[in-house]
Motif scaffolding. Structure first.
Motif, PDB file in Angstrom:
ATOM      1  N   LEU A 274       0.965  -1.109  -0.108  1.00 61.36           N
ATOM      2  CA  LEU A 274       0.091  -0.164   0.083  1.00 61.36           C
ATOM      3  C   LEU A 274       0.953   1.350  -0.108  1.00 61.36           C
ATOM      4  O   LEU A 274       0.717   2.174  -0.882  1.00 61.36           O
ATOM      5  N   PRO A 275       1.761   1.598   1.003  1.00 59.83           N
ATOM      6  CA  PRO A 275       2.606   2.497   0.896  1.00 59.83           C
ATOM      7  C   PRO A 275       3.415   2.906  -0.357  1.00 59.83           C
ATOM      8  O   PRO A 275       3.662   3.684  -0.989  1.00 59.83           O
ATOM      9  N   PHE A 276       3.825   1.515  -1.024  1.00 61.00           N
ATOM     10  CA  PHE A 276       4.425   1.515  -2.245  1.00 61.00           C
ATOM     11  C   PHE A 276       3.790   2.023  -3.268  1.00 61.00           C
ATOM     12  O   PHE A 276       4.129   2.912  -4.167  1.00 61.00           O
ATOM     13  N   ALA A 277       2.506   1.890  -3.415  1.00 57.68           N
ATOM     14  CA  ALA A 277       1.332   2.205  -4.256  1.00 57.68           C
ATOM     15  C   ALA A 277       1.007   3.782  -4.160  1.00 57.68           C
ATOM     16  O   ALA A 277       1.127   4.505  -5.202  1.00 57.68           O
ATOM     17  N   GLN A 278       0.974   4.200  -2.855  1.00 61.22           N
ATOM     18  CA  GLN A 278       0.673   5.535  -2.511  1.00 61.22           C
ATOM     19  C   GLN A 278       1.998   6.362  -2.984  1.00 61.22           C
ATOM     20  O   GLN A 278       1.622   7.599  -3.870  1.00 61.22           O
ATOM     21  N   ALA A 279       2.980   5.994  -2.827  1.00 59.96           N
ATOM     22  CA  ALA A 279       4.203   6.754  -3.039  1.00 59.96           C
ATOM     23  C   ALA A 279       4.591   6.955  -4.577  1.00 59.96           C
ATOM     24  O   ALA A 279       4.892   7.908  -5.042  1.00 59.96           O
ATOM     25  N   THR A 280       4.271   5.688  -5.444  1.00 58.69           N
ATOM     26  CA  THR A 280       4.640   5.895  -6.781  1.00 58.69           C
ATOM     27  C   THR A 280       3.474   6.916  -7.547  1.00 58.69           C
ATOM     28  O   THR A 280       4.065   7.515  -8.240  1.00 58.69           O
ATOM     29  N   PHE A 281       2.376   6.809  -7.063  1.00 58.30           N
ATOM     30  CA  PHE A 281       1.145   7.466  -7.644  1.00 58.30           C
ATOM     31  C   PHE A 281       1.599   9.000  -7.401  1.00 58.30           C
ATOM     32  O   PHE A 281       0.980  10.158  -8.106  1.00 58.30           O
ATOM     33  N   CYS A 282       1.789   9.273  -6.246  1.00 58.47           N
ATOM     34  CA  CYS A 282       2.159  10.675  -5.703  1.00 58.47           C
ATOM     35  C   CYS A 282       3.203  11.190  -6.399  1.00 58.47           C
ATOM     36  O   CYS A 282       3.271  12.427  -6.745  1.00 58.47           O
ATOM     37  N   ALA A 283       4.422  10.523  -6.842  1.00 61.81           N
ATOM     38  CA  ALA A 283       5.377  11.039  -7.595  1.00 61.81           C
ATOM     39  C   ALA A 283       4.884  11.304  -8.784  1.00 61.81           C
ATOM     40  O   ALA A 283       5.421  12.384  -9.525  1.00 61.81           O
ATOM     41  N   VAL A 284       3.845  10.432  -9.523  1.00 60.52           N
ATOM     42  CA  VAL A 284       3.133  10.835 -10.817  1.00 60.52           C
ATOM     43  C   VAL A 284       2.648  12.271 -10.813  1.00 60.52           C
ATOM     44  O   VAL A 284       2.781  13.242 -11.443  1.00 60.52           O
ATOM     45  N   ALA A 285       1.825  12.428  -9.472  1.00 55.08           N
ATOM     46  CA  ALA A 285       1.127  13.775  -9.376  1.00 55.08           C
ATOM     47  C   ALA A 285       2.290  15.033  -9.316  1.00 55.08           C
ATOM     48  O   ALA A 285       1.988  16.176  -9.681  1.00 55.08           O
ATOM     49  N   ILE A 286       3.220  14.745  -8.626  1.00 53.41           N
ATOM     50  CA  ILE A 286       4.443  15.795  -8.318  1.00 53.41           C
ATOM     51  C   ILE A 286       4.628  16.190  -9.710  1.00 53.41           C
ATOM     52  O   ILE A 286       4.757  17.298 -10.143  1.00 53.41           O
ATOM     53  N   GLY A 287       5.126  15.348 -10.636  1.00 57.16           N
ATOM     54  CA  GLY A 287       5.668  15.528 -11.807  1.00 57.16           C
ATOM     55  C   GLY A 287       4.775  16.397 -12.839  1.00 57.16           C
ATOM     56  O   GLY A 287       5.144  17.140 -13.472  1.00 57.16           O
ATOM     57  N   ILE A 288       3.379  15.726 -12.713  1.00 63.21           N
ATOM     58  CA  ILE A 288       2.501  16.525 -13.708  1.00 63.21           C
ATOM     59  C   ILE A 288       2.340  17.816 -13.316  1.00 63.21           C
ATOM     60  O   ILE A 288       2.204  18.920 -14.049  1.00 63.21           O
ATOM     61  N   ALA A 289       1.980  18.048 -12.014  1.00 63.02           N
ATOM     62  CA  ALA A 289       1.932  19.332 -11.457  1.00 63.02           C
ATOM     63  C   ALA A 289       3.020  20.193 -11.691  1.00 63.02           C
ATOM     64  O   ALA A 289       2.910  21.563 -11.968  1.00 63.02           O
ATOM     65  N   SER A 290       4.435  19.843 -11.713  1.00 57.49           N
ATOM     66  CA  SER A 290       5.715  20.622 -12.058  1.00 57.49           C
ATOM     67  C   SER A 290       5.451  21.070 -13.316  1.00 57.49           C
ATOM     68  O   SER A 290       5.641  22.218 -13.748  1.00 57.49           O
ATOM     69  N   HIS A 291       4.932  20.240 -14.438  1.00 57.58           N
ATOM     70  CA  HIS A 291       4.771  20.534 -15.723  1.00 57.58           C
ATOM     71  C   HIS A 291       3.647  21.478 -15.875  1.00 57.58           C
ATOM     72  O   HIS A 291       3.714  22.493 -16.640  1.00 57.58           O
ATOM     73  N   LEU A 292       2.404  21.502 -14.924  1.00 53.94           N
ATOM     74  CA  LEU A 292       1.491  22.322 -15.228  1.00 53.94           C
ATOM     75  C   LEU A 292       1.849  23.765 -14.949  1.00 53.94           C
ATOM     76  O   LEU A 292       1.530  24.724 -15.463  1.00 53.94           O
ATOM     77  N   LEU A 293       2.886  23.881 -13.774  1.00 54.15           N
ATOM     78  CA  LEU A 293       3.499  25.245 -13.464  1.00 54.15           C
ATOM     79  C   LEU A 293       4.329  25.723 -14.568  1.00 54.15           C
ATOM     80  O   LEU A 293       4.111  26.825 -14.743  1.00 54.15           O
ATOM     81  N   ASP A 294       5.187  24.807 -15.294  1.00 57.65           N
ATOM     82  CA  ASP A 294       5.754  25.333 -16.244  1.00 57.65           C
ATOM     83  C   ASP A 294       4.881  25.902 -17.628  1.00 57.65           C
ATOM     84  O   ASP A 294       5.155  27.049 -17.956  1.00 57.65           O
ATOM     85  N   GLU A 295       3.984  25.006 -17.706  1.00 58.58           N
ATOM     86  CA  GLU A 295       2.807  25.416 -18.750  1.00 58.58           C
ATOM     87  C   GLU A 295       2.066  26.888 -18.467  1.00 58.58           C
ATOM     88  O   GLU A 295       2.016  27.774 -19.482  1.00 58.58           O
ATOM     89  N   ALA A 296       1.793  26.893 -17.172  1.00 58.27           N
ATOM     90  CA  ALA A 296       1.089  28.309 -16.703  1.00 58.27           C
ATOM     91  C   ALA A 296       2.123  29.129 -17.105  1.00 58.27           C
ATOM     92  O   ALA A 296       1.683  30.318 -17.327  1.00 58.27           O
ATOM     93  N   ARG A 297       3.304  29.356 -16.507  1.00 60.25           N
ATOM     94  CA  ARG A 297       4.079  30.222 -16.724  1.00 60.25           C
ATOM     95  C   ARG A 297       4.443  30.716 -18.401  1.00 60.25           C
ATOM     96  O   ARG A 297       4.661  31.897 -18.545  1.00 60.25           O
ATOM     97  N   SER A 298       4.555  29.710 -19.163  1.00 58.52           N
ATOM     98  CA  SER A 298       4.500  29.859 -20.516  1.00 58.52           C
ATOM     99  C   SER A 298       3.548  30.551 -20.983  1.00 58.52           C
ATOM    100  O   SER A 298       3.636  31.411 -21.895  1.00 58.52           O
ATOM    101  N   LEU A 299       2.267  30.045 -20.627  1.00 63.24           N
ATOM    102  CA  LEU A 299       0.923  30.930 -21.301  1.00 63.24           C
ATOM    103  C   LEU A 299       0.969  32.294 -20.876  1.00 63.24           C
ATOM    104  O   LEU A 299       0.504  33.123 -21.762  1.00 63.24           O
ATOM    105  N   ALA A 300       1.294  32.664 -19.499  1.00 59.93           N
ATOM    106  CA  ALA A 300       1.240  33.775 -19.200  1.00 59.93           C
ATOM    107  C   ALA A 300       2.344  34.678 -19.640  1.00 59.93           C
ATOM    108  O   ALA A 300       2.184  35.952 -20.109  1.00 59.93           O
ATOM    109  N   GLU A 301       3.458  34.208 -20.111  1.00 57.47           N
ATOM    110  CA  GLU A 301       4.201  35.040 -20.619  1.00 57.47           C
ATOM    111  C   GLU A 301       4.049  35.403 -22.228  1.00 57.47           C
ATOM    112  O   GLU A 301       4.291  36.282 -22.754  1.00 57.47           O
ATOM    113  N   ARG A 302       3.187  34.288 -22.921  1.00 59.10           N
ATOM    114  CA  ARG A 302       2.699  34.437 -24.365  1.00 59.10           C
ATOM    115  C   ARG A 302       1.760  35.642 -24.249  1.00 59.10           C
ATOM    116  O   ARG A 302       1.418  36.346 -25.169  1.00 59.10           O
TER     117      ARG A 302
END
Length: 361
Positions: free
Chosen positions: A219-247
């Motif tokens: 269970l903690p193995f699964a929780q941690a792996t999916f949490c890492a996915v969420a962190i990665g996607i959120a980091s990409h979202l912040l990059d895209e938000a910054r890129s859109l704002a600059e455009r």
């Protein structure tokens, strides 16, 4: 572990097409296989890397930052390596030895298995089998049907079964609004014979007793792996938000002075919260893993701490979109906008049951 920028750009350039196709591009899939990312938890004798859990979590975060479906399928495909310790050695070799080896399947016991000479006859349907289109083996849990017309047991016997692709029908029913390219379809098995050797139980570890990963609670193995996915996607979202704002900076300044500065402050606030929770997440996981490697039993309190940390971090990831999307203008609701895609992917990833809290916050 780091990809060349041109590879990242290429994978992202194919992302919308992959959404329309409902599966990862062959180029992205090949990228995962060439780097052995599907085999990070596979024993070395079968060509695996046997990374530590914290190392794998950082890989999952990185792959999910590249692209949501790319990271999700890396994570799901790699997670199948966990099963190697519970399979008979011959079966593990059949399943994992190929360079293209990858598992798709489900842990839900929504199939039945009736014992017959040398094995079982299996029937069932299992939902949300991410990577169904490229899996070389399918695994799924079944309730053992003893066929004696007795009342169903309160705690029925459950075993996992490994199927060849030709034994499986893919029901293309994945209709989520995010992670569209993960091919998370249902699979159907009808009257398939599975020999005893291709069945296993998570209560019966057969090999690799000295490998710390296979002794870490699932269970903690699964929780941690999916949490890492969420962190990665959120980091990409912040990059895209910054890129859109600059455009949009010039347009926004002409229509409403101060909007650009306001949005950039929000991005910074979301990023600070995500970074803080991410640091706490890795601190928790490094500590849990270190204690485990040193032979210390994981207490119920520690299990709860890991679970709470993963859920809290996933909420911080989700909050990045909740804070920013309403402020980003009409572009943010257009499906062909990268910011929109990452937001949809993030919502679906955070919907996984192991990351959802049902307690008052």
């Amino acid at each position: 572990m780091v990809l060349e920028q041109r590879t990242i750009d290429h994978i992202r350039s194919l992302s919308l097409h992959s959404e329309h196709e409902g599966k990862l591009s062959s180029e992205a899939l090949q990228c995962i296989m060439e780097r052995g990312w599907f085999k990070v938890f596979v024993p070395k004798e079968f060509g695996g890397a046997m990374l530590s859990l914290p190392e794998a979590l950082r890989l999952y975060q990185y792959a999910s930052w590249v692209d949501g479906s790319f990271g999700w399928l890396t994570t799901i495909g790699a997670g199948g390596g966990y099963f190697a310790a519970f399979m008979q050695s011959e079966t593990a070799e059949q399943v994992f030895a190929s360079p293209e080896a990858v598992i798709a399947g489900s842990g839900a016991p929504t199939g039945t298995a009736v014992r017959t000479d040398g094995g079982y006859i299996v029937n069932g349907k299992w939902s949300f089998c991410s990577g169904a289109d490229h899996a070389t083996t399918f695994t799924a849990n079944c309730i053992i049907d003893h066929g004696d017309n007795s009342e169903p047991a309160t705690n029925p016997a459950i075993r996992a079964f490994a199927f060849f692709p030709h034994q499986v029908e893919i029901d293309r029913d994945w209709r989520a609004f995010g992670l569209k390219a993960t091919g998370s379809h249902s699979i159907v098995v009808r009257n398939a014979f599975v020999p005893e050797a291709r069945t296993f139980s998570f209560l019966e570890q057969l090999a690799y007793h000295d490998e710390a990963l296979f002794n870490y609670p699932f269970l903690p193995f699964a929780q941690a792996t999916f949490c890492a996915v969420a962190i990665g996607i959120a980091s990409h979202l912040l990059d895209e938000a910054r890129s859109l704002a600059e455009r949009k900076q010039e347009t926004w300044q002409a229509s409403k002075a101060g909007r650009y500065e306001y949005v950039m402050r929000l991005i910074g606030q979301a990023e600070d919260r995500l970074n803080s929770e991410t640091a706490a997440f890795y601190d928790t996981m490094e500590r849990s893993w270190s204690d485990h490697v040193q032979g210390q039993p994981i207490t119920d309190e520690e299990l709860a701490e890991v679970g709470q940390c993963c859920k809290r971090t996933a909420r911080a990831a989700l909050a990045c979109g909740e804070m920013l999307i309403p402020k980003m203008g009409i572009a943010a609701v257009m499906e062909n906008e990268p910011l929109n895609q990452t937001w949809r992917d993030l919502q679906v990833a955070c919907q996984h049951s192991v990351l959802v809290s049902f307690e008052e916050e």
